[in-house]
Design an enzyme around this catalytic site. Sequence first.
Site, short mmCIF file in Angstrom:
data_model
loop_
_atom_site.label_atom_id
_atom_site.label_comp_id
_atom_site.label_asym_id
_atom_site.label_seq_id
_atom_site.Cartn_x
_atom_site.Cartn_y
_atom_site.Cartn_z
N SER A 106 0.84 -1.20 0.00
CA SER A 106 0.00 0.00 0.00
C SER A 106 0.87 1.26 0.00
O SER A 106 1.63 1.48 -0.93
CB SER A 106 -0.96 -0.03 1.19
OG SER A 106 -1.95 0.96 1.08
N HIS B 68 -3.82 -0.42 -4.78
CA HIS B 68 -5.29 -0.57 -4.72
C HIS B 68 -5.88 -0.17 -6.07
O HIS B 68 -6.91 0.53 -6.14
CB HIS B 68 -5.89 0.29 -3.61
CG HIS B 68 -5.33 0.05 -2.25
ND1 HIS B 68 -5.68 -1.03 -1.48
CD2 HIS B 68 -4.43 0.75 -1.51
CE1 HIS B 68 -5.03 -0.98 -0.31
NE2 HIS B 68 -4.27 0.09 -0.32
N GLU C 26 -5.02 -4.97 -5.51
CA GLU C 26 -4.94 -5.53 -4.16
C GLU C 26 -4.62 -7.02 -4.20
O GLU C 26 -4.97 -7.72 -5.16
CB GLU C 26 -6.26 -5.29 -3.41
CG GLU C 26 -6.51 -3.80 -3.14
CD GLU C 26 -7.83 -3.56 -2.41
OE1 GLU C 26 -8.60 -4.53 -2.22
OE2 GLU C 26 -8.10 -2.40 -2.04
#
Length: 359
Positions: A201, A243, A270
Amino acid sequence: MKKKYLHNKMKNTQTKFCFIVANYFELKEVKTREIILIGNVVWHLQQPNFLNNYLIWWIEYVMHDMRWENLKKVLSGNLIIIGGAEDKEGKKEILKRVCDSIDKSKDTLLIATIATDYPKEAANKYKEVFGELEVKNIKVLDISERTEASDDMNVELIRDSSLIFFTGGDQLKITSLIGGTPVYDALEEAWKNGAFIVGTSAGASVMSDTMIVQGEDDDDPRKCTLKMSPGLGLIKDVIIDQHFAQRGRIGRLLTGIAQNPEVLGIGIDENTGIVVNQSGMIEVIGEGAVYFIDGSAITYTNVSELYADDILSMHNVKLHVLTDGNKFDLIKKSPFEEEKFNHEDNTKENIWRPKYLFS
């Protein structure tokens, strides 16, 4: 007659060699001195088997040197970059791949919780997961104030670790807290000496020299949708977004590419990641896709003419979508079609393949 035959054979071999090298490595030219040397080798040796082996050695030497000079400008170590929301409860395929990168019984895995506002919770969760994956030595690096990035104990934590794992959170916290500090210097040194740097992330976005820090999801490409900032610079000339499909981030990544078409855009879904090795090869892992956006051949964009909220126009943008097991050449900016390469007609002619690209 024999001499003339050998001379023609030399010229044909030399021409064929130069064509193969220039085509495979996308080189604009092969230096004259190298062509002459290879031609002389062909002329004097005249023994097919020995000649082939010698040429293989020479091509590998010359091309490795050329490629390495390009690689040093892009990266100097091994990275695993994850698009976020990796599986921590089920098969844990991505985190398993992370742990398999080190000796789980001897090496130290360091969890860096710098990006998150909940460092204890993040540390406890990852310690549990990595413990289940049989990593014996797990430590935590938590830096919440910039002064802590000069602490000798934190520097030693980095130096003693074989893998440093950056959790999610806010990527700007990572750069603002450790950029230009002894901890950053130790991180860069450890990476160049063989340690794996892993990020998920926010920890993924921070890997590049320019990172996205803010941008609208599920929106068209617009000037106002994107704010960027310097990252850690572990991988050069790319912008990484995470993402990706889940939050509809293709618009903001296209904006980044429009602003600097030389940069390669990499969008990671993801529970998906990329393994980047020192040879410049990227392997996709996980259940989603990775999107490579190449703007180097853009023929037109109106990015410099727009008001902030106007939609961008871009022509001739190249998009590659890769899934688990696919590979991408970071230097050539193209997918590595291994299966096609192994079975095309070139194999009949025994065309050499450089070992360092396929290890």
